[in-house]
Write a protein that holds these residues in place. Structure first.
Motif, PDB file in Angstrom:
ATOM      1  N   MET A  43       0.826  -1.036   0.110  1.00  0.00           N
ATOM      2  CA  MET A  43      -0.075  -0.053   0.093  1.00  0.00           C
ATOM      3  C   MET A  43       1.027   1.294  -0.162  1.00  0.00           C
ATOM      4  O   MET A  43       0.401   2.202   0.554  1.00  0.00           O
ATOM      5  CB  MET A  43      -0.993   0.009   1.177  1.00  0.00           C
ATOM      6  N   VAL A  44       2.136   1.293  -0.645  1.00  0.00           N
ATOM      7  CA  VAL A  44       2.927   2.446  -0.781  1.00  0.00           C
ATOM      8  C   VAL A  44       3.136   2.588  -2.255  1.00  0.00           C
ATOM      9  O   VAL A  44       2.833   1.772  -3.125  1.00  0.00           O
ATOM     10  CB  VAL A  44       4.081   2.130   0.140  1.00  0.00           C
ATOM     11  N   LYS A  45       3.526   3.830  -2.441  1.00  0.00           N
ATOM     12  CA  LYS A  45       4.014   4.532  -3.753  1.00  0.00           C
ATOM     13  C   LYS A  45       5.270   4.560  -3.790  1.00  0.00           C
ATOM     14  O   LYS A  45       6.099   5.233  -2.898  1.00  0.00           O
ATOM     15  CB  LYS A  45       2.977   5.644  -4.071  1.00  0.00           C
ATOM     16  N   GLY A  46       6.053   4.288  -4.954  1.00  0.00           N
ATOM     17  CA  GLY A  46       7.405   4.561  -5.253  1.00  0.00           C
ATOM     18  C   GLY A  46       8.286   3.217  -5.363  1.00  0.00           C
ATOM     19  O   GLY A  46       8.037   2.394  -4.192  1.00  0.00           O
ATOM     20  N   ALA A  47       8.999   3.094  -6.065  1.00  0.00           N
ATOM     21  CA  ALA A  47       9.911   1.896  -6.297  1.00  0.00           C
ATOM     22  C   ALA A  47      10.593   1.764  -5.143  1.00  0.00           C
ATOM     23  O   ALA A  47      10.857   0.427  -4.642  1.00  0.00           O
ATOM     24  CB  ALA A  47      10.720   1.918  -7.586  1.00  0.00           C
ATOM     25  N   ASP A  48      11.356   2.567  -4.492  1.00  0.00           N
ATOM     26  CA  ASP A  48      12.192   2.417  -3.379  1.00  0.00           C
ATOM     27  C   ASP A  48      11.262   1.746  -1.994  1.00  0.00           C
ATOM     28  O   ASP A  48      11.740   0.889  -1.300  1.00  0.00           O
ATOM     29  CB  ASP A  48      12.861   3.712  -2.748  1.00  0.00           C
ATOM     30  N   LYS A  49      10.234   2.589  -1.859  1.00  0.00           N
ATOM     31  CA  LYS A  49       9.166   1.869  -0.742  1.00  0.00           C
ATOM     32  C   LYS A  49       8.649   0.576  -0.924  1.00  0.00           C
ATOM     33  O   LYS A  49       8.766  -0.396  -0.115  1.00  0.00           O
ATOM     34  CB  LYS A  49       8.173   3.133  -0.579  1.00  0.00           C
ATOM     35  N   VAL A  50       8.319   0.109  -2.030  1.00  0.00           N
ATOM     36  CA  VAL A  50       8.003  -1.153  -2.470  1.00  0.00           C
ATOM     37  C   VAL A  50       8.868  -2.151  -2.310  1.00  0.00           C
ATOM     38  O   VAL A  50       8.598  -3.085  -1.877  1.00  0.00           O
ATOM     39  CB  VAL A  50       7.552  -1.216  -4.076  1.00  0.00           C
ATOM     40  N   MET A  51      10.161  -1.732  -2.601  1.00  0.00           N
ATOM     41  CA  MET A  51      11.313  -2.784  -2.502  1.00  0.00           C
ATOM     42  C   MET A  51      11.468  -2.701  -1.096  1.00  0.00           C
ATOM     43  O   MET A  51      11.837  -4.171  -0.580  1.00  0.00           O
ATOM     44  CB  MET A  51      12.577  -2.253  -3.254  1.00  0.00           C
ATOM     45  N   MET A  52      11.498  -1.768  -0.274  1.00  0.00           N
ATOM     46  CA  MET A  52      11.845  -1.913   1.155  1.00  0.00           C
ATOM     47  C   MET A  52      10.896  -2.856   1.894  1.00  0.00           C
ATOM     48  O   MET A  52      11.110  -3.627   2.558  1.00  0.00           O
ATOM     49  CB  MET A  52      11.714  -0.631   1.728  1.00  0.00           C
ATOM     50  N   HIS A  53       9.487  -2.545   1.383  1.00  0.00           N
ATOM     51  CA  HIS A  53       8.498  -3.744   1.867  1.00  0.00           C
ATOM     52  C   HIS A  53       8.641  -5.156   1.559  1.00  0.00           C
ATOM     53  O   HIS A  53       8.529  -6.022   2.415  1.00  0.00           O
ATOM     54  CB  HIS A  53       6.829  -3.129   1.535  1.00  0.00           C
ATOM     55  N   LEU A  54       9.052  -5.394   0.586  1.00  0.00           N
ATOM     56  CA  LEU A  54       9.421  -6.598  -0.023  1.00  0.00           C
ATOM     57  C   LEU A  54      10.443  -7.235   0.396  1.00  0.00           C
ATOM     58  O   LEU A  54      10.538  -8.465   0.869  1.00  0.00           O
ATOM     59  CB  LEU A  54       9.311  -6.612  -1.746  1.00  0.00           C
ATOM     60  N   MET A  55      11.374  -6.355   0.955  1.00  0.00           N
ATOM     61  CA  MET A  55      12.627  -7.094   1.380  1.00  0.00           C
ATOM     62  C   MET A  55      12.314  -7.229   2.757  1.00  0.00           C
ATOM     63  O   MET A  55      13.053  -8.202   3.243  1.00  0.00           O
ATOM     64  CB  MET A  55      13.762  -5.815   1.372  1.00  0.00           C
ATOM     65  N   PHE A  56      11.475  -6.699   3.530  1.00  0.00           N
ATOM     66  CA  PHE A  56      10.900  -6.900   5.077  1.00  0.00           C
ATOM     67  C   PHE A  56      10.374  -8.280   4.778  1.00  0.00           C
ATOM     68  O   PHE A  56      10.839  -9.196   5.777  1.00  0.00           O
ATOM     69  CB  PHE A  56      10.170  -5.815   5.571  1.00  0.00           C
ATOM     70  N   GLY A  57       9.647  -8.511   3.816  1.00  0.00           N
ATOM     71  CA  GLY A  57       9.021  -9.819   3.830  1.00  0.00           C
ATOM     72  C   GLY A  57      10.056 -10.981   3.521  1.00  0.00           C
ATOM     73  O   GLY A  57      10.091 -11.912   4.128  1.00  0.00           O
ATOM     74  N   ILE A  58      10.877 -10.681   2.761  1.00  0.00           N
ATOM     75  CA  ILE A  58      12.083 -11.748   2.293  1.00  0.00           C
ATOM     76  C   ILE A  58      12.885 -11.619   3.577  1.00  0.00           C
ATOM     77  O   ILE A  58      13.250 -13.012   3.893  1.00  0.00           O
ATOM     78  CB  ILE A  58      12.863 -11.224   1.333  1.00  0.00           C
ATOM     79  N   LEU A  59      13.363 -10.808   4.296  1.00  0.00           N
ATOM     80  CA  LEU A  59      14.012 -10.834   5.637  1.00  0.00           C
ATOM     81  C   LEU A  59      13.239 -11.691   6.723  1.00  0.00           C
ATOM     82  O   LEU A  59      13.898 -12.586   7.439  1.00  0.00           O
ATOM     83  CB  LEU A  59      14.128  -9.668   6.140  1.00  0.00           C
ATOM     84  N   VAL A  60      11.952 -11.850   6.721  1.00  0.00           N
ATOM     85  CA  VAL A  60      11.209 -12.488   7.768  1.00  0.00           C
ATOM     86  C   VAL A  60      11.231 -13.955   7.335  1.00  0.00           C
ATOM     87  O   VAL A  60      11.183 -14.930   8.105  1.00  0.00           O
ATOM     88  CB  VAL A  60       9.719 -11.886   7.716  1.00  0.00           C
ATOM     89  N   ILE A  61      11.260 -14.202   5.827  1.00  0.00           N
ATOM     90  CA  ILE A  61      11.110 -15.630   5.632  1.00  0.00           C
ATOM     91  C   ILE A  61      12.340 -16.273   6.003  1.00  0.00           C
ATOM     92  O   ILE A  61      12.384 -17.442   6.146  1.00  0.00           O
ATOM     93  CB  ILE A  61      10.853 -15.768   3.837  1.00  0.00           C
ATOM     94  N   PHE A  62      13.527 -15.697   5.606  1.00  0.00           N
ATOM     95  CA  PHE A  62      14.855 -16.225   5.653  1.00  0.00           C
ATOM     96  C   PHE A  62      15.135 -16.293   7.274  1.00  0.00           C
ATOM     97  O   PHE A  62      15.761 -17.332   7.540  1.00  0.00           O
ATOM     98  CB  PHE A  62      15.884 -15.283   5.160  1.00  0.00           C
TER      99      PHE A  62
END
Length: 67
Positions: A43-62
């Protein structure tokens, strides 16, 4: 009506089997990221913010894989 599945799987070469298994792992990871860690509902706009949210998800998975 044409029957599409003869009941016997097509034999795979060893390199095709390895690629099939690797792709399955990647598809499961992407599905997990989308379904359980917000990849579908960013629910955010901007490539950097979207990347940050997805990386948080990847961090939690790892982190879950390590524990």
């Amino acid at each position: 009506m044409i029957k599409r599945n003869s009941g016997f799987p097509k034999p795979m070469l060893p390199n095709e089997k390895q690629r099939y298994n690797e792709r399955g792992a990647v598809e499961r990871f992407n599905g997990c990221l989308k379904e359980e860690f917000g990849g579908n509902s960013v629910m955010v706009k901007g490539a950097d913010k979207v990347m940050m949210h997805l990386m948080f998800g990847i961090l939690v998975i790892f982190a879950g894989q390590i524990i």
